[in-house]
Enzyme design. Structure first.
Site, PDB file in Angstrom:
ATOM      1  N   GLU A 158     -22.055  -4.810  -5.489  1.00  0.00           N
ATOM      2  CA  GLU A 158     -23.349  -4.133  -5.628  1.00  0.00           C
ATOM      3  C   GLU A 158     -23.299  -3.049  -6.724  1.00  0.00           C
ATOM      4  O   GLU A 158     -23.792  -1.936  -6.540  1.00  0.00           O
ATOM      5  CB  GLU A 158     -23.783  -3.516  -4.295  1.00  0.00           C
ATOM      6  CG  GLU A 158     -24.249  -4.548  -3.288  1.00  0.00           C
ATOM      7  CD  GLU A 158     -25.002  -3.945  -2.113  1.00  0.00           C
ATOM      8  OE1 GLU A 158     -25.919  -4.601  -1.603  1.00  0.00           O
ATOM      9  OE2 GLU A 158     -24.666  -2.824  -1.700  1.00  0.00           O
ATOM     10  N   GLU A 232     -25.023 -11.198   1.102  1.00  0.00           N
ATOM     11  CA  GLU A 232     -25.175 -10.382   2.300  1.00  0.00           C
ATOM     12  C   GLU A 232     -26.568 -10.618   2.871  1.00  0.00           C
ATOM     13  O   GLU A 232     -27.553 -10.062   2.396  1.00  0.00           O
ATOM     14  CB  GLU A 232     -24.972  -8.898   1.989  1.00  0.00           C
ATOM     15  CG  GLU A 232     -23.552  -8.550   1.568  1.00  0.00           C
ATOM     16  CD  GLU A 232     -23.339  -7.056   1.402  1.00  0.00           C
ATOM     17  OE1 GLU A 232     -24.198  -6.274   1.875  1.00  0.00           O
ATOM     18  OE2 GLU A 232     -22.326  -6.674   0.794  1.00  0.00           O
TER      19      GLU A 232
END
Length: 583
Positions: A158, A232
């Protein structure tokens, strides 16, 4: 093992179309004797893959030490996954977030006062390159190209939510390749951060927990060709101290999963099985206010903290069965639990009295940070002499994260970072009184720029406006309790104290330690650090894995930082109490 390929149409495995049906399972949050059980239940839910982060800070606790054994025996975990017929997505960091202490970045890097983490700072890159080489060299046989289960490896994590330095990501990708990673690489980002965190030539994936079709359509617009994947898929969430236990309706989560799979996309559940932030390993968030994460990482996942299937397990398995083969048979039954019992803690030892047996004090003009003391987790005990008598005002520039203040051994107050507290007034009984400040690292920040999170007393400490000088800083990492001099409890000590009791077990099984009436501290069973407890909630029990117990006599130790339960008893029960699900 077959090889994963990425082409214009999507994933293929040895030339055949392939969909990743994966679930997050962090080996470092699960007792190693329970890895096989959790992996088997992943396969039985219909998953063909598991995903795991790798916590750099545990594997390399000091620059010259690296470990891959015990609860960190990643090769064994990969062997067990392969034996279960599961593939693996490997996410080695260097940064993992994961609501994990410091996002997995080792604290020793923060001993450099001006280091810039997750950047091209040469000191950071040199440490990362060393870490990846130490980690990946023994893992090469586990790559799918070598017949192992690891299908793909993630670059950073991320990153688009943190920065936009493509050259930094290119360096990491080049290091992975140089270390022998010849399977596909991928990045993951939340949809709004996708372009900032993407890397040309590397598969970009998206993270989200709702509006699946919308987010995947956006991903397809940005990436017209190749696989669609969410690395995710948030089917639950984590908890923080002082809030409520977060849950998500199984039916609603299953409908979101159905919508996602109907697009043909691949998925990784975050989490399939969350596990536990054992010991001192929980992270924290700081978006203008510091918020530490609780011990449990149950995450309202398909497998709960004890590895038992939840309603989501059955709901997700039914959805998966619409799109892929699912093993026959019923949902696995819950595991056995220890019969409830109450244990009296009949011995104790005052922490302040016996601190010298737990750590060596270092003298300096000012308080030293944990990082300067080469300490990762636990507490630091600071002491200095007070030069005056009478009313006084203590001001501490920065408390990281919770300071209990004592004068001549008597408690005079608490300062919490979470509440933005910096000052405390009290009366000094005599000139030369000892000021003692016990500081707890409640978890380094794991997200955003706050990861540069040094611990202890930072900045100046003033008494009535004058800086206090001449300190001792005593690290108390509490990595073991062998040196705690327990004695039969005659009276409850004033201030922090260890309390110990024993109990008998015939057949070890999972249990939950409940600390009704206790205030705040940590607990151990047979030397295994269960984690933190706090009457603030929401969590009111600590998971005790069955392998921690043994037939015969067992030991429980509680470090209570404030007031011990008058009866000094704890309770082992057969169910968790993670707190109310609404405010």
């Amino acid at each position: 093992m077959p090889l994963l390929q990425i082409d214009e149409g999507g994933f293929t495995l040895d030339g055949e179309p392939f969909r990743l049906l994966s679930g997050g399972l962090h080996y470092f949050r699960v007792h190693p004797d329970q890895w096989a059980d959790r992996l088997r239940k992943a396969r039985l839910m219909g998953l063909n893959t598991v995903e795991t982060y790798v916590p750099w800070n545990l594997h390399q606790p000091r620059p010259d030490r690296f470990t891959l054994d015990g609860g960190l025996d990643l090769p064994r975990f990969l062997d067990l996954a392969a034996a279960e017929g599961l593939y693996v997505l490997l996410r080695p960091g260097p940064y993992i977030c994961a609501e994990w202490e410091g996002g997995g970045i080792p604290s020793w890097l923060l001993a450099e006062p001006d280091i810039q983490l997750r950047s091209r700072d040469p000191r950071f890159l040199a440490a990362v390159d060393d870490y990846l080489e130490r980690l990946l060299t023994p893992l090469r046989p586990y790559l799918a190209s070598q017949g192992g289960p690891v299908l793909a490896v993630q670059v950073e994590n991320e990153y688009g939510a943190y920065g936009d330095d493509t050259a930094y990501l290119e360096h990491l990708a080049a290091t992975l390749r140089r270390c022998g990673v010849d399977v596909p690489l991928f990045t993951c980002d939340q949809p709004a951060d996708l372009e900032r965190g993407a890397l040309p030539g590397v598969l970009a994936t998206a993270n989200f927990g709702s509006r699946s079709a919308e987010h995947l359509a956006d991903l397809r617009a940005r990436r017209p060709e190749g696989p669609l994947m969410t690395t995710e898929f948030w089917i639950g969430w984590f908890d923080r101290w002082g809030a409520h236990h977060v849950v998500r309706d199984p039916g609603q989560a299953a409908r979101e999963l159905d919508e996602l799979l109907a697009t043909g996309a691949s998925v990784n559940f975050y989490m399939f099985h969350g596990g536990t932030n054992f010991g001192f390993t929980n992270g924290a968030n700081d978006k203008h206010t510091y918020r530490p994460t609780v011990t449990s990482y149950d995450y309202d996942a398909p497998l709960d903290e004890a590895g038992d299937p939840t309603p989501k397990y059955a709901a997700f398995r039914d959805v998966i069965a619409k799109y892929a083969p699912v093993p026959d048979g019923p949902v696995p039954a819950p595991g056995p639990k220890l019969a409830p019992r109450t244990v009296a803690l009949t011995e104790n030892a005052a922490l302040l009295t016996h601190a010298a047996t737990l750590g060596t004090a270092v003298e300096a003009r000012r308080p030293l940070t944990m990082e300067e003391l080469e300490q990762d987790f636990g507490f630091v005990l600071y002491e200095t002499a007070l030069p005056l008598t009478g009313p006084a005002l203590l001001e501490i520039e920065s408390v990281r994260d919770r300071a209990q203040v004592f004068v001549d051994g008597q408690p005079v107050g608490v300062l919490e970072r979470e509440n933005h507290e910096h000052a405390l007034a009290f009366t000094v009984p005599r000139a030369g009184s000892t000021l003692t400040v016990l500081v707890e690292n409640q978890g380094r920040v794991n997200y955003g720029q706050g990861i540069h999170d040094r611990k202890g007393l930072l900045g100046k400490v003033l008494l009535d406006g004058t800086e206090l000088a001449g300190w001792t800083s005593r690290p108390l990492p509490l990595t073991g309790l062998e040196d705690v001099p327990f004695a039969p409890a005659a009276a409850t000590p004033v201030g922090p104290a260890f309390h110990r009791g024993t109990f008998e077990v015939t057949d070890p099984a999972d249990a939950f330690l409940h600390l009704d009436g206790w205030t705040k501290g940590n607990a151990w069973v047979n030397g295994f650090a269960l984690g933190r407890y706090w009457s603030r909630g929401p969590q009111h029990s600590l998971y005790v894995p069955a392998p921690v117990l043994r037939p015969g006599t067992n030991e429980v130790v509680v470090l209570e930082l404030h007031a011990a339960h008058r009866a000094r008893t704890v309770h082992f029960r057969d169910a968790a109490d993670l707190g109310p699900t609404e405010e």
